[in-house]
Enzyme design. Structure first.
Site, PDB file in Angstrom:
ATOM      1  N   CYS A  82       0.842  -1.007   0.062  1.00  0.00           N
ATOM      2  CA  CYS A  82      -0.125   0.109   0.192  1.00  0.00           C
ATOM      3  C   CYS A  82       0.923   1.420  -0.114  1.00  0.00           C
ATOM      4  O   CYS A  82       1.568   1.522  -0.815  1.00  0.00           O
ATOM      5  CB  CYS A  82      -0.955  -0.068   1.135  1.00  0.00           C
ATOM      6  SG  CYS A  82      -2.341   1.018   0.655  1.00  0.00           S
ATOM      7  N   HIS A 186      -3.843  -4.514  -0.386  1.00  0.00           N
ATOM      8  CA  HIS A 186      -3.437  -5.265   0.777  1.00  0.00           C
ATOM      9  C   HIS A 186      -3.490  -6.602   0.719  1.00  0.00           C
ATOM     10  O   HIS A 186      -4.645  -7.334   0.924  1.00  0.00           O
ATOM     11  CB  HIS A 186      -4.196  -4.734   1.958  1.00  0.00           C
ATOM     12  CG  HIS A 186      -4.103  -3.288   2.181  1.00  0.00           C
ATOM     13  ND1 HIS A 186      -3.106  -2.970   3.132  1.00  0.00           N
ATOM     14  CD2 HIS A 186      -4.723  -2.159   1.826  1.00  0.00           C
ATOM     15  CE1 HIS A 186      -3.143  -1.819   3.481  1.00  0.00           C
ATOM     16  NE2 HIS A 186      -4.035  -1.090   2.659  1.00  0.00           N
ATOM     17  N   GLU A 188      -2.693  -8.817   2.877  1.00  0.00           N
ATOM     18  CA  GLU A 188      -2.896  -9.443   3.952  1.00  0.00           C
ATOM     19  C   GLU A 188      -4.361  -9.232   4.182  1.00  0.00           C
ATOM     20  O   GLU A 188      -4.929 -10.038   5.215  1.00  0.00           O
ATOM     21  CB  GLU A 188      -2.048  -8.989   4.920  1.00  0.00           C
ATOM     22  CG  GLU A 188      -2.498  -7.575   5.609  1.00  0.00           C
ATOM     23  CD  GLU A 188      -2.236  -6.311   4.459  1.00  0.00           C
ATOM     24  OE1 GLU A 188      -2.344  -5.174   4.870  1.00  0.00           O
ATOM     25  OE2 GLU A 188      -1.678  -6.564   3.548  1.00  0.00           O
TER      26      GLU A 188
END
Length: 213
Positions: A82, A186, A188
């Site tokens: 990001c 992202h 994750e």
């Protein structure tokens, strides 16, 4: 084989969500807050949430900037996430600070004439552009989760690994050069598809981290 991963903490990163994602992959992350912490690491992750200028100020305060530049220029692996992707570039519309300059290009505000809300929040499909060890062209589920108001514009097309749609246009979703890579989205927070991407990065590290031209 690369086994020790460092997660850079400069006060503006989504550290816990990244840690949890790697815990699911049975991989512990060493927190890096100062240059001395780098000695424990073979590869680094540069996360980030927030604005470009404050991020660079915080990063400078850690005294890590010269070491990060040397790390990447020395061919050691680093993954940006990001805002971490944006900091790799030279400058940003978001402020006046100078970025790390590890990739040539500028970060621009997302255009307001595309019929899309800003900040851009939600899922988008990736379209591959250049070789990158995090991408698998055979993976049918390449939707990733984005939260951002700015996007990088690389000066060199060869650094562009993947794009994503934004209104009638496309934006930079991933960059890759040598052993340096980054995601605007992202991974994750991108469910199974993001987990597979992080696993591919780990596999690439553990099999020798061959640089991509």
């Amino acid at each position: 084989m690369i086994t020790r991963l460092g997660l850079i903490d400069y006060g503006m990163g989504n550290l816990r969500s990244v840690q949890i994602a790697f815990e699911r992959l049975h991989k512990a992350l060493h927190i890096v807050r100062q240059p001395a912490d780098l000695s424990r690491c073979d590869a680094l992750i540069l996360p980030g949430v927030g604005a470009f200028d404050p991020a660079m100020v915080h990063l400078e305060q850690t005294r890590l900037v010269p070491d990060l530049k040397s790390w990447v220029k020395g061919g050691r692996p680093l993954l940006g996430i990001c805002l971490g992707l944006q900091l790799l570039f030279e400058s940003s519309d978001e402020g006046n600070a100078t970025g790390l300059g590890l990739l040539k290009g500028h970060v621009q505000r997302l255009p307001s004439n595309q019929g899309e809300r800003i900040p851009h929040m939600g899922w988008a499909a990736l379209e591959h552009r250049n070789d990158c060890p995090l991408l698998d062209k055979e993976d049918p589920d390449s939707w990733m989760y984005f939260v951002h108001s700015y996007a990088a514009v690389p000066s060199q097309n060869s650094d562009l690994a993947a794009i994503a749609p934004f209104g009638r246009d496309n934006i930079t979703a991933m960059v890759w050069k040598g052993r340096l890579g980054a995601c605007q989205f992202h991974p994750e927070k991108s469910a199974a598809a993001g987990e597979r991407m992080l696993r591919r990065w780990l596999n690439w590290l553990e099999t020798g981290a061959k640089p991509v031209p």
